[in-house]
Design a protein around this motif. Structure first.
Motif, PDB file in Angstrom:
ATOM      1  N   ALA A  11       0.825  -1.217   0.000  1.00 54.94           N
ATOM      2  CA  ALA A  11       0.000   0.000   0.000  1.00 54.94           C
ATOM      3  C   ALA A  11       0.859   1.266   0.000  1.00 54.94           C
ATOM      4  O   ALA A  11       0.425   2.323   0.468  1.00 54.94           O
ATOM      5  N   GLN A  12       2.066   1.175  -0.542  1.00 55.03           N
ATOM      6  CA  GLN A  12       2.939   2.331  -0.640  1.00 55.03           C
ATOM      7  C   GLN A  12       2.663   3.111  -1.924  1.00 55.03           C
ATOM      8  O   GLN A  12       2.204   2.549  -2.922  1.00 55.03           O
ATOM      9  N   GLY A  13       2.977   4.399  -1.880  1.00 54.28           N
ATOM     10  CA  GLY A  13       2.648   5.255  -3.009  1.00 54.28           C
ATOM     11  C   GLY A  13       3.529   5.051  -4.224  1.00 54.28           C
ATOM     12  O   GLY A  13       3.035   5.000  -5.356  1.00 54.28           O
ATOM     13  N   ILE A  14       4.843   4.915  -4.032  1.00 52.53           N
ATOM     14  CA  ILE A  14       5.767   4.839  -5.167  1.00 52.53           C
ATOM     15  C   ILE A  14       5.470   3.641  -6.074  1.00 52.53           C
ATOM     16  O   ILE A  14       5.427   3.796  -7.301  1.00 52.53           O
ATOM     17  N   PRO A  15       5.262   2.420  -5.535  1.00 54.42           N
ATOM     18  CA  PRO A  15       4.920   1.304  -6.430  1.00 54.42           C
ATOM     19  C   PRO A  15       3.654   1.567  -7.237  1.00 54.42           C
ATOM     20  O   PRO A  15       3.565   1.152  -8.397  1.00 54.42           O
ATOM     21  N   GLU A  16       2.683   2.263  -6.628  1.00 59.22           N
ATOM     22  CA  GLU A  16       1.455   2.565  -7.360  1.00 59.22           C
ATOM     23  C   GLU A  16       1.732   3.524  -8.513  1.00 59.22           C
ATOM     24  O   GLU A  16       1.199   3.356  -9.618  1.00 59.22           O
ATOM     25  N   TYR A  17       2.571   4.532  -8.274  1.00 66.10           N
ATOM     26  CA  TYR A  17       2.913   5.478  -9.335  1.00 66.10           C
ATOM     27  C   TYR A  17       3.605   4.769 -10.491  1.00 66.10           C
ATOM     28  O   TYR A  17       3.320   5.035 -11.664  1.00 66.10           O
ATOM     29  N   ILE A  18       4.523   3.865 -10.163  1.00 62.61           N
ATOM     30  CA  ILE A  18       5.238   3.130 -11.219  1.00 62.61           C
ATOM     31  C   ILE A  18       4.276   2.221 -11.977  1.00 62.61           C
ATOM     32  O   ILE A  18       4.299   2.164 -13.209  1.00 62.61           O
ATOM     33  N   ALA A  19       3.417   1.520 -11.232  1.00 67.10           N
ATOM     34  CA  ALA A  19       2.444   0.631 -11.879  1.00 67.10           C
ATOM     35  C   ALA A  19       1.490   1.419 -12.766  1.00 67.10           C
ATOM     36  O   ALA A  19       1.120   0.970 -13.857  1.00 67.10           O
ATOM     37  N   ALA A  20       1.091   2.610 -12.327  1.00 70.58           N
ATOM     38  CA  ALA A  20       0.159   3.429 -13.112  1.00 70.58           C
ATOM     39  C   ALA A  20       0.822   4.002 -14.353  1.00 70.58           C
ATOM     40  O   ALA A  20       0.162   4.192 -15.385  1.00 70.58           O
ATOM     41  N   ALA A  21       2.128   4.278 -14.284  1.00 70.22           N
ATOM     42  CA  ALA A  21       2.826   4.878 -15.424  1.00 70.22           C
ATOM     43  C   ALA A  21       3.257   3.851 -16.459  1.00 70.22           C
ATOM     44  O   ALA A  21       3.403   4.180 -17.646  1.00 70.22           O
ATOM     45  N   THR A  22       3.439   2.596 -16.027  1.00 76.21           N
ATOM     46  CA  THR A  22       3.981   1.577 -16.935  1.00 76.21           C
ATOM     47  C   THR A  22       3.120   1.317 -18.168  1.00 76.21           C
ATOM     48  O   THR A  22       3.663   1.124 -19.263  1.00 76.21           O
ATOM     49  N   PRO A  23       1.771   1.276 -18.078  1.00 75.92           N
ATOM     50  CA  PRO A  23       0.987   1.071 -19.302  1.00 75.92           C
ATOM     51  C   PRO A  23       1.229   2.141 -20.361  1.00 75.92           C
ATOM     52  O   PRO A  23       1.177   1.842 -21.570  1.00 75.92           O
ATOM     53  N   PHE A  24       1.531   3.366 -19.939  1.00 81.13           N
ATOM     54  CA  PHE A  24       1.816   4.421 -20.910  1.00 81.13           C
ATOM     55  C   PHE A  24       3.147   4.166 -21.609  1.00 81.13           C
ATOM     56  O   PHE A  24       3.288   4.437 -22.808  1.00 81.13           O
ATOM     57  N   LEU A  25       4.108   3.643 -20.866  1.00 77.58           N
ATOM     58  CA  LEU A  25       5.361   3.235 -21.493  1.00 77.58           C
ATOM     59  C   LEU A  25       5.120   2.062 -22.445  1.00 77.58           C
ATOM     60  O   LEU A  25       5.731   1.978 -23.519  1.00 77.58           O
ATOM     61  N   TYR A  26       4.223   1.170 -22.054  1.00 80.81           N
ATOM     62  CA  TYR A  26       3.862   0.033 -22.913  1.00 80.81           C
ATOM     63  C   TYR A  26       3.312   0.532 -24.238  1.00 80.81           C
ATOM     64  O   TYR A  26       3.698   0.053 -25.307  1.00 80.81           O
ATOM     65  N   PHE A  27       2.411   1.526 -24.172  1.00 80.22           N
ATOM     66  CA  PHE A  27       1.796   2.045 -25.395  1.00 80.22           C
ATOM     67  C   PHE A  27       2.793   2.771 -26.291  1.00 80.22           C
ATOM     68  O   PHE A  27       2.567   2.891 -27.495  1.00 80.22           O
TER      69      PHE A  27
END
Length: 232
Positions: A184-200
């Motif tokens: 429930a930490q913030g940084i992993p959530e930010y990375i997980a949320a940003a990764t699909p944009f890198l995927y695209f």
């Protein structure tokens, strides 16, 4: 005008992965600097907490702007896969991309229902969004790897960089999503949320080549007509 329309469509597909990233980052930055209900002592609060208080409408507006960009990118990707290979059945491609479309629906639910209002619905939207986009990235990567292995029958998918890029992004997304669920930490959530944009972003090279090909096909009749006039 009939020739300009397809050019706008294909060049838009090349640009939209970048505008989607900018929309997402801008939304978070604005919400961070607008009063919200996130704990003041947290340097990296949960993304859900950014969409509270006065920041709610900025949060909602940002994700509403983001949704059509993602939908267009996904439709463009389906179109490209239909046109560049015949190995994988179109129904399979559609089913895989429907997962990403449903992910966008859950994203809008997450944005529309603040965690301060109805936490259960908001969290359902957040977990549904992350779960479906993770599954989409994984299945889409399998498709791309399979096309690479069958590259003699799908020459437009013969670049090894794309399978590697999609695989790395998929693993990062799943790993940080699971890590966020556990900690429930913030940084992993930010990375997980940003990764699909890198995927695209991995879609951009093929979108670009598609746009260039379409431009060349559009200009060819004009060049041929001009040449015939010169000859006469």
């Amino acid at each position: 005008m009939t020739r300009v329309g397809p050019l706008i469509w294909f060049w838009s597909l090349t640009i939209l992965p970048f505008t989607a990233i900018l929309t997402f980052i801008s939304t978070l930055i604005i919400c961070i600097h607008v009063p919200n209900n996130a704990p003041a002592d947290e340097k990296f609060p949960q993304i859900s907490q950014l969409g509270t208080g006065q920041a709610y409408y900025y949060f909602l507006s940002g994700f509403i702007l983001l949704a059509p960009q993602l939908l267009i990118i996904l439709f463009g990707r389906v179109q490209l896969l239909f046109q560049t290979q015949y190995i994988i059945h179109r129904a399979i491609i559609c089913i895989v991309h429907v997962l990403a479309l449903f992910s966008c629906v859950f994203m809008l639910i997450m944005a529309a229902v603040s965690i301060d209002t109805i936490p259960s619905i908001h969290l359902t939207g957040a977990f549904g969004m992350f779960g479906l986009i993770s599954l989409f990235c994984l299945l889409h990567t399998i498709i791309i790897v399979y096309l690479y292995l069958r590259r003699s029958d799908a020459p437009q998918h013969s670049n090894i960089i794309w399978p590697i890029w999609f695989l790395i992004c998929s693993l990062l997304l799943i790993a940080f999503f699971v890590y966020w669920l556990i900690t429930a930490q913030g940084i992993p959530e930010y990375i997980a949320a940003a990764t699909p944009f890198l995927y695209f972003l991995g879609f951009v090279p093929q979108f670009f080549m598609q746009a260039r090909t379409k431009k060349r096909d559009t200009l060819l009749p004009t060049v041929m007509r001009f040449s015939s006039q010169v000859d006469t």
